[in-house]
Design a protein around this motif. Structure first.
Motif, mmCIF file in Angstrom:
data_model
loop_
_atom_site.group_PDB
_atom_site.id
_atom_site.type_symbol
_atom_site.label_atom_id
_atom_site.label_comp_id
_atom_site.label_asym_id
_atom_site.label_seq_id
_atom_site.Cartn_x
_atom_site.Cartn_y
_atom_site.Cartn_z
ATOM 1 N N TYR A 65 0.769 -1.225 0.000
ATOM 2 C CA TYR A 65 0.000 0.000 0.000
ATOM 3 C C TYR A 65 0.798 1.272 0.000
ATOM 4 C CZ TYR A 65 -3.752 -2.971 0.095
ATOM 5 O OH TYR A 65 -4.627 -3.934 -0.289
ATOM 6 N N PHE A 68 -0.114 3.016 -3.772
ATOM 7 C CA PHE A 68 -1.497 3.376 -4.050
ATOM 8 C C PHE A 68 -2.365 2.960 -2.879
ATOM 9 C CE2 PHE A 68 0.467 2.265 -8.092
ATOM 10 C CZ PHE A 68 0.408 3.490 -8.696
ATOM 11 N N PRO A 69 -2.442 3.797 -1.876
ATOM 12 C CA PRO A 69 -3.162 3.376 -0.678
ATOM 13 C C PRO A 69 -4.605 3.005 -0.946
ATOM 14 C CG PRO A 69 -2.684 5.721 -0.638
ATOM 15 C CD PRO A 69 -1.947 5.150 -1.802
ATOM 16 N N LEU A 70 -5.123 3.449 -2.050
ATOM 17 C CA LEU A 70 -6.536 3.191 -2.256
ATOM 18 C C LEU A 70 -6.850 1.962 -3.073
ATOM 19 C CD1 LEU A 70 -8.698 6.323 -2.544
ATOM 20 C CD2 LEU A 70 -9.131 4.195 -1.351
#
Lengths: 162, 988
Positions: A65, A68-70
């Motif tokens: 993560y 791109f934490p999302l």
């Protein structure tokens, strides 16, 4: 593109959620490991015989993560219950479920040979040997050796040291 | 499994007596394990382990502890670590044990190392020499153990040292393990293993099937990366698979009488990668695939595992009618199986296959409907996923209804699965919505049931759709949306998710600014009314902020949100998703080619269970007819799939959604509340994180502002912000913060145009490179803007406070918070129409893609009457990156010394004559990088994080992409830079 077909972790837990073995192939910090152990226990123990042996989960590990934490990277737990023990393998969601389900069984059959009728206590007191068996059969997150005779031969060779 | 007998604790004493030989364990360990097993509470366990650890600590530091004792201590330490307790003081001793002990100690030492340390751990460096020594040992067991540890944890930088030894091992008895270690090396540092590809080929042809199996791991990876380079090996793989299937391998490899099943699976995967979109290569494998299907007939899980892989391969490679027919039959067997695991796999296979052949789902519609009501989440999830894939304009309302039902029923349990549904609904809604009102209502439902858990894309795409249209109907859609929000807000608005409110306010702005036909003043009026309601009802919260900005920043706001949406378009890239006029378009009907042989229809009839015409079934039949409508020919399809006309063949293109959010979890209801709560909050923080990233400066309410009353300690909200503020006395007076010279920089021009504001910067800063001035917030009296100045050693954040009124504002105090630091700065007064400047030096110690700051300004317009105005903003890591000027030679040296690397393919700006140079220049402009050298199709670039960690970028043109390889001593920096490079290129 990285091939996603590898094992993220192997967990052996008993019904009460006590860890009997934990082998991590992906980097997690200690808190994450504990959280995962609890989560896997919560998810797996509520399931009954009518259910599949697969549970899809969402894991936020350090490695996935940062960028791109999302984006959700998904994994599934493939588990199999033997008496009071749950053997769980976590793999990528696209991987072949039955292959791992049978890999677990293969592993248990090896343990059974190695410990001569294995029981939970064998695993408890000889957990470090179980790790050796894991390293023989799964290395670096891959199913490495599936031939039971070969694994047992190798294990006996290492055993001969003692 | 019956032969695993669960022995109870009462059997303990007997077990200990029989502990001989193989099962022997040391007494201290036995004691520890035994007492832990007997404990009942977690608390007791903790105190016991604490005791144990402190006694171990004493023992390890005592000089009298023998190697043998150390070995025993190490096993106990492993036990404690396994249970989740920190025994890091033993790590160094584990290494010592591996270094100095005999074979037995070494084994324990190596095992402990592989459990304790991960790849990046610095202690591993101490192990390198031992590993080298052991690899050269004449004792096979020592070499074997060394290889085991090498394949699990090994510092990347040390690979060159161990590589030659490993290559030697390829000719020895333990070469299988050596091959696997090489595979691991390939994964972490592919470039260093490049030269031994020939040896991989040799391993593939090894006489020992075990070695060959190990080499397949490498090939699977290589072929995943670039299938074209290995087409010549197709023949070999086919031959190997043929031999395995024919049972030519030693019996050792059989598992429940199936020859080397995992090897078969691996080979099938490789073949499907090779045959994908390649007719001639596919033709080579038809025969062996057919053979695999035929042979795997035994009723055992493992044969089903092979079948599943085989079916997937058949549907991945260039289609062959005869094989597809067999595969379809095979899927049918899965779906109709009484075993729940197989049924699940059947659904999974269907989900995979319906993209190519939607009619298959039709054959199994009754089973699918049964699965929809199954108690197992996993099954249910997969069923909805399948429905999602067969959604079309005709069945969309029923499917969305099912999904929303699911959302409502399972509202209490927070699982990521719901997240998935939340993504699906908007996706199909956007694509297939039959009319405006249904569309808006459904979206409102989605936003209000779980708005805050939605992925950012969902509101973005929704808003894009609303914002884009320029025609009369689009105005009507917007009007409808705004009116529906008015209705929603007329009810109880307190429970509405923040995300929904954001969407509303966004819609207002777009509606207000984007009403094209001027006759529609109604639109504007409604939008204004909505804003008023938002302000009136929600005054107390952060929404005040939104509204204020809505008033003041209309223009800017809109342009920034379109910017975000541009980015989203690239990520999604799905035409159907973005097209807005497709709402009534029928599904693509193409005459089916070889994919749909007529024989399949008969198969379908055979497989389909004849539904009993009972009343209970009646409902199901009805549901079926509404769910599967449009999959056959036209809408009048028969339930049993006897449609006359050819079924539609869906586009082969996979939905891009698949990779990003075919997300998950059929987690059943959680028993423990706390765990569900915690996962909830994680998700939330992710969402906030993204909000911050996507909209700099005008982020509406990404962080909730603390209520105005709690000024002093309520502000330390941004846990992520690891930003350190240090004083640079020459530039920033008064240590930690801020110069305020209220009377020094007065500007007599009342206008607040950005360019004027830059002129206000202190003279000594004017020449620094700086960003545009961004308006932060404003109220009737004050207006705040910020500007970033890029100094070499720090980022200067300049906050400009302008008095918009004619009167003098007194006691102006500014407080800026990043993490827990907070400083007040008191100003005496700010005269009418003047502007004052505060500036802060910011340093970033740990790379973060984005950090946020919040702050408040308090001031008095009249004595005793304090007003506060809060502001916030985001700084990106790009602000903290500076060029690193090095020569090519220095670059080379530095490159080798850096440990953390990341690789990624980026977009190449191909429109220019020299794509590489153009792309690098674009990156250089956006990120202040230093382009060291460009030679041919490769370029090297260097930068650093302020005066801290360097990051080297190696770029290579790879087809239409830019292969970027980043290295840095800091683990998070490459990711961070990569992220900003992607952004920069996307926006270019």
């Amino acid at each position: 593109m990285i091939c996603e077909n590898w094992i993220r972790f192997i967990l052996i837990q008993n019904r009460a959620g006590k860890t009997r073995l934990a082998k991590w192939y992906m980097q997690f910090d200690d808190d994450e490991k504990q959280k995962l152990i609890e989560e896997v226990h919560a998810v797996v123990t509520v399931r009954d015989a009518k259910h599949t042996n697969f549970v899809e989960v969402f894991i936020c590990g350090l490695t996935c993560y940062t960028l791109f934490p999302l984006q959700f990277r998904n994994f599934k737990i493939i588990y199999r219950r033997y008496a009071g023990l749950y053997f769980c393998i976590c793999v990528d969601v696209t991987d072949n479920n039955l292959a791992y389900l049978e890999a677990i069984h293969n592993f248990v059959e090896v343990l059974n040979e190695y410990f001569h009728n294995v029981c939970e206590l064998d695993l408890v007191f000889n957990f470090y040997k179980v790790y050796t068996v894991v390293d023989e059969m799964f290395l670096a997150g891959e199913i490495r050796e599936t031939s039971q005779t070969k694994v047992l031969k190798q294990l006996l060779m290492l055993q001969s040291l003692e | 499994m019956s032969d695993v007998v669960e022995k109870t604790l009462s059997a303990l004493p007997g077990l200990f007596d029989s502990q001989t030989g193989a099962a022997r364990i040391t007494s201290r360990l036995r004691q520890l394990v035994k007492s832990i097993t007997e404990l009942t509470s977690k608390h007791e366990e903790e105190s016991l382990i604490k005791q144990e650890l402190s006694s171990m600590k004493e023992q390890v530091s005592s000089p009298n502890t023998s190697m043998k004792q150390m070995r025993e201590i190490m096993v106990r330490a492993m036990y404690c670590e396994m249970l989740g307790y920190d025994a890091s003081f033993t790590y160094i001793h584990a290494i010592k044990l591996a270094q100095q002990g005999g074979v037995l100690e070494k084994r324990v030492g190596y095992l402990a190392v592989s459990l304790f340390l991960n790849e990046g751990h610095e202690l591993l460096l101490l192990l390198v020499n031992t590993v080298l020594k052991d690899l050269q040992s004449t004792n096979v067991i020592e070499a074997y153990m060394a290889l085991t540890v090498v394949a699990q944890v090994f510092p990347k930088d040390m690979i060159p040292a161990v590589l030659p030894l490993l290559e030697d091992k390829l000719s020895e008895i333990i070469r299988r393990k050596a091959v696997l270690a090489l595979y691991k090396f390939y994964l972490i540092a592919p470039n260093q293993v490049q030269h031994i590809h020939a040896k991989f080929r040799k391993a593939l042809c090894d006489r020992d099937p075990g070695v060959m199996t190990s080499s397949l791991h490498i090939y699977l990876q290589l072929i995943t990366e670039s299938p074209d380079d290995y087409k010549d090996l197709t023949g070999s793989f086919v031959t190997i698979l043929k031999q395995v299937v024919d049972g030519k391998l030693p019996v050792d490899f059989n598992y429940h009488n199936v020859p080397a099943p995992w090897l078969q699976i691996q080979l099938l995967r490789i073949l499907s990668l090779l045959g994908k979109e390649d007719r001639s290569t596919s033709e080579l494998m038809y025969e062996v695939l057919d053979e695999s299907l035929r042979r795997a007939e035994m009723n055992h899980n493992i044969t089903y595992a092979i079948l599943y892989e085989c079916v997937k391969a058949i549907y991945t490679i260039h289609p062959k009618a005869e094989l597809l027919e067999k595969a379809a039959r095979c899927i049918g067997n899965f779906v109709l199986s009484p075993k729940i695991n197989l049924r699940y796999l059947g659904l999974k296979a269907l989900t995979y296959v319906v993209q190519h052949d939607a009619k298959l789902a039709l054959q199994h519609q009754m089973t699918i409907i049964e699965c929809l009501d199954h108690t197992d989440f996993t099954i249910k999830r997969e069923t909805l996923e399948l429905l999602f894939r067969i959604t079309n304009a005709q069945n969309v309302t029923v499917i969305v209804e099912k999904m929303l039902d699911f959302l409502h029923v399972y509202e209490q349990c927070t699982t990521s699965y719901k997240m998935n549904v939340r993504c699906y609904v908007p996706m199909i809604t956007l694509t297939f919505a039959p009319d405006n009102s249904w569309f808006i209502q459904t979206m409102n439902d989605v936003f209000s049931t779980g708005g805050d858990l939605l992925q950012q894309d969902v509101p973005n795409n929704f808003l894009r759709l609303l914002a884009e249209g320029k025609r009369e109907e689009d105005d009507q859609l917007r009007l409808y949306a705004v009116n529906s929000y008015l209705t929603v807000l007329n009810g109880d608005a307190s429970h509405l998710p923040q995300r929904f409110l954001q969407v509303m306010s966004w819609v207002c702005t777009t509606t207000h600014t984007h009403t094209h036909t001027h006759t529609h003043t109604q639109n504007k009026n409604s939008a204004m009314r909505l804003i008023q309601i938002l302000v009136r009802d929600l005054k107390k919260s952060y929404l005040l902020n939104i509204s204020v900005r809505l008033y003041s920043n209309f223009k800017y706001h809109f342009s920034s949100s379109t910017l975000i949406l541009e980015g989203v378009k690239r990520v999604w890239g799905r035409d159907g998703y973005l097209r807005q006029n497709e709402t009534t378009a029928p599904p693509v009907d193409e005459p089916s080619a070889a994919v749909q042989p007529s024989g399949q229809q008969e198969a379908a009839e055979r497989l389909e269970p004849q539904p009993e015409p009972s009343t209970q079934n009646q409902d199901k039949l009805q549901l079926a007819s509404s769910l599967f409508v449009g999959l056959g020919a036209g809408s009048s399809m028969s339930l049993l799939g006897k449609s006359e006309a050819p079924p539609p063949r869906f586009r082969k293109k996979p939905r891009p959604h698949e990779s990003s959010s075919s997300s998950s979890s059929g987690t059943s209801e959680r028993s423990s509340d706390s765990s569900s709560r915690s996962s909830h909050s994680t998700t939330d923080s992710f969402l906030y994180g993204s909000l911050l990233e996507e909209e700099p400066a005008t982020s509406i309410s990404a962080f909730s502002h603390t209520p105005k009353s709690s000024t002093a300690n309520g502000l330390a909200q941004n846990k992520d912000t690891k930003e350190d503020r240090r004083a640079n006395t020459s530039q920033i007076l008064g240590g930690d913060m801020v110069i305020v010279r209220p009377n020094t920089f007065q500007d007599k021009h009342p206008s607040l145009v950005s360019s004027d504001l830059t002129a206000l910067l202190p003279a000594d800063l004017k020449d620094l490179p700086h960003s545009d001035v961004i308006s932060l917030t404003s109220d009737p009296s004050l207006s705040l803007s910020s500007c970033r100045l890029f100094r070499d050693e720090a980022l200067l954040l300049v906050i400009l406070i302008s008095n918009c009124t004619e009167t003098v504002i007194k006691d102006v105090a500014v407080q800026l918070t990043c993490e827990e630091l907070e400083v007040w700065n008191v100003m005496n007064c700010l005269e009418g129409n003047s502007t004052s400047v505060c500036h802060y030096a910011l340093l970033m110690d740990e790379p973060h893609t984005n950090v946020s700051f919040t702050g408040t300004v308090s001031y008095q317009t009249q004595p005793g009457h304090t007003n506060t105005l809060s502001f916030s903003g985001t700084l990106s890591a790009a602000d903290f990156i500076r060029p690193l000027v090095v020569s090519t030679e220095e670059y080379g040296k530095l490159w080798l010394s850096l440990s953390h690397d990341v690789k990624q393919n980026l977009k190449l700006l191909t429109d220019a004559s020299d794509p590489l140079r153009t792309t690098l220049n674009a990156l250089k402009d956006a990120l202040q990088l230093h382009v060291v050298d460009i030679i041919g199709s490769e370029g090297i670039v260097a930068c650093r994080l302020l005066s801290g960690a360097p990051c080297l970028l190696h770029c290579r043109v790879n087809g239409a992409a830019l292969a970027m390889w980043l290295r840095s001593p800091h683990p998070a920096l490459p990711d961070c830079i990569l992220y900003h490079c992607q952004r920069a290129l996307a926006q270019h």
